[in-house]
Scaffold this motif. Structure first.
Motif, PDB file in Angstrom:
ATOM      1  N   ARG A 151       7.123  79.500   6.680  1.00 40.17           N
ATOM      2  CA  ARG A 151       7.596  78.431   7.583  1.00 40.17           C
ATOM      3  C   ARG A 151       7.120  77.069   7.077  1.00 40.17           C
ATOM      4  O   ARG A 151       6.125  76.972   6.354  1.00 40.17           O
ATOM      5  N   THR A 152       7.890  76.067   7.472  1.00 40.82           N
ATOM      6  CA  THR A 152       7.507  74.692   7.155  1.00 40.82           C
ATOM      7  C   THR A 152       7.350  73.954   8.481  1.00 40.82           C
ATOM      8  O   THR A 152       8.229  74.044   9.341  1.00 40.82           O
ATOM      9  N   THR A 153       6.241  73.300   8.667  1.00 38.85           N
ATOM     10  CA  THR A 153       5.997  72.603   9.930  1.00 38.85           C
ATOM     11  C   THR A 153       5.542  71.175   9.637  1.00 38.85           C
ATOM     12  O   THR A 153       5.263  70.829   8.488  1.00 38.85           O
ATOM     13  N   VAL A 154       5.469  70.396  10.679  1.00 38.86           N
ATOM     14  CA  VAL A 154       4.898  69.051  10.540  1.00 38.86           C
ATOM     15  C   VAL A 154       3.767  68.955  11.552  1.00 38.86           C
ATOM     16  O   VAL A 154       3.959  69.202  12.746  1.00 38.86           O
ATOM     17  N   GLU A 155       2.579  68.693  11.069  1.00 33.64           N
ATOM     18  CA  GLU A 155       1.436  68.562  11.980  1.00 33.64           C
ATOM     19  C   GLU A 155       0.827  67.181  11.814  1.00 33.64           C
ATOM     20  O   GLU A 155       0.424  66.819  10.697  1.00 33.64           O
ATOM     21  N   ASP A 156       0.781  66.440  12.899  1.00 35.53           N
ATOM     22  CA  ASP A 156       0.277  65.056  12.871  1.00 35.53           C
ATOM     23  C   ASP A 156       0.962  64.241  11.771  1.00 35.53           C
ATOM     24  O   ASP A 156       0.309  63.521  11.010  1.00 35.53           O
ATOM     25  N   ARG A 159       3.628  67.168   6.539  1.00 31.24           N
ATOM     26  CA  ARG A 159       4.416  68.388   6.335  1.00 31.24           C
ATOM     27  C   ARG A 159       3.543  69.474   5.733  1.00 31.24           C
ATOM     28  O   ARG A 159       2.717  69.206   4.848  1.00 31.24           O
ATOM     29  N   ARG A 160       3.762  70.700   6.197  1.00 30.83           N
ATOM     30  CA  ARG A 160       2.920  71.809   5.762  1.00 30.83           C
ATOM     31  C   ARG A 160       3.836  73.017   5.574  1.00 30.83           C
ATOM     32  O   ARG A 160       4.724  73.270   6.397  1.00 30.83           O
TER      33      ARG A 160
END
Ligand code: IPM
Ligand code: MG
Length: 361
Positions: A151-156, A159-160
């Protein structure tokens, strides 16, 4: 014998090379008294264009109903093809991963050998190529990083992306058994390749491979770290017989192994499950830059068809006939552009298919 074969022409040069492999197989059938029932299915970009997805359920069912699948290649130019503007799970490659999983094709055999006739194309120093090599990569094909959760997420605002590499012991055991079984029919040497100095999945891999090795006392086992293996493949490829490895390492090392033969257009592959069923495809890709020009090399696909005769149909005599025809064509001096050298006769894809079919006896 009646052979039910599904073919997947696919994208790029796929349709051209599959047509020639069919020509050769039909000649084998005619010569040896078999009948072949062919059915074509769509996969990759060709399927996206018609159905909007790279593989349909119907196509999977048709493949399952066959004895074996002969595939060309899938995919296009990622920079220009509209297929690559789709989300990753709808792109051509997703179709290939999905069919491997759906048919449980966990064992991928990729032989890489240096043909005497093509030794000049080998990019290694003469002192290394002189020794020749004939190795086979046994790549695990339905587990590891390519099938783990991602998965690709955005935290604060950052992008991660996460990919996961998972193997259980059963998945390792069944591919190890395939590796040792094939080594028994070859030079009886298995090099198991991992990254056990860093990865837990590799430490499990190594311990399960050792358990399996205990059942094969006649086969010599050694372990090698993947980074070292990448180096050894160019330094001394003659040391290898069977390289047994997980999915991603096998993907990378098999490209390297094919490159050192100097003739990626020559290398076949087989993807097998626990039955006689298999999917057979060349080791190379769809080469969209040369598609439709009648200059592709069909030999890897023709040799994949030979693997099909051997592994799915137990037709060793017929498989030998195909491999003999390839040798003969090379000895007779015919070459497609990718393997051409001074003094040889350059032929196109279709003519190469004709020359091979003529030599089936
Ligand atoms: C291969 C290819 C595929 C893979 C791609 C097209 C998904 O590189 O067959 O080696 O990584 O398995
Ligand atoms: Mg690859």
């Amino acid at each position: 014998m009646e052979l039910h074969i599904v073919s997947i022409p696919g994208d790029g040069i796929g349709p051209e090379i599959v047509a020639e492999a069919k020509k050769v197989l039909n000649k084998v059938a005619e010569t040896y008294g078999h009948t072949i029932e062919w059915k074509d299915i769509l996969m990759g970009g060709a399927s996206i264009d018609v159905h909007g997805v790279p593989l349909t359920e119907e196509a999977v069912e048709q493949a399952k109903a066959a004895d074996a699948v002969l595939m060309g290649s899938i995919g296009g130019d990622a920079a220009t093809s509209p297929w690559y503007r789709l989300p990753p799970e709808k792109r051509p490659e997703a179709g290939l991963l999905a069919i491997r999983k759906a048919l449980n094709l966990f064992a991928n055999l990729r032989p890489a050998l240096l043909y005497e006739e093509l030794a000049a194309a080998c990019p290694l120093k003469e002192e290394i190529s002189r020794r020749g090599f004939d190795l086979l990569i046994m790549r695990e094909l339905t587990g590891g990083l390519y099938f783990g959760e991602r998965r690709t997420t955005v935290e604060d605002g950052v992008r991660r992306a996460v990919d996961t590499l998972v193997y259980n012991e059963n998945e390792i055991r069944r591919i190890a058994v395939k590796g040792f079984e094939i080594a028994r029919k070859r030079k009886k040497k298995v090099t198991s390749v991992d990254k056990a100095n860093v990865l837990d999945s590799s430490r499990l891999w190594r311990s399960v491979v050792e358990e399996v090795a205990a059942q094969y006392p006649d086969v010599e086992l050694s372990h090698m770290l993947v980074d070292n293996c990448a180096m050894q493949l160019v330094k001394d490829p003659a040391q290898f017989d069977v390289i047994l490895t997980e999915n991603m390492f096998g993907d990378i090392l098999s490209d390297e192994a094919s490159m050192v033969t100097g003739s990626i257009g020559m290398l076949p592959s087989a993807s097998l499950n626990d039955t006689k069923f298999g999917l057979y495809e060349p080791s190379h890709g769809s080469a969209p830059d040369i598609a439709g020009q009648d200059i592709a090399n069909p030999i890897a696909t023709v040799l994949s068809a030979a693997m099909m005769l051997r592994y799915s149909f137990d037709l060793d005599r017929e498989a030998d006939a195909v491999e003999r025809a390839v040798k003969k064509v090379l000895q007779d001096g015919y070459r497609t552009a990718d393997i051409w050298s001074e003094g040889c006769r350059k032929v196109g894809c279709r003519q190469m298919g004709d020359l091979l079919a003529e030599r089936i006896c």
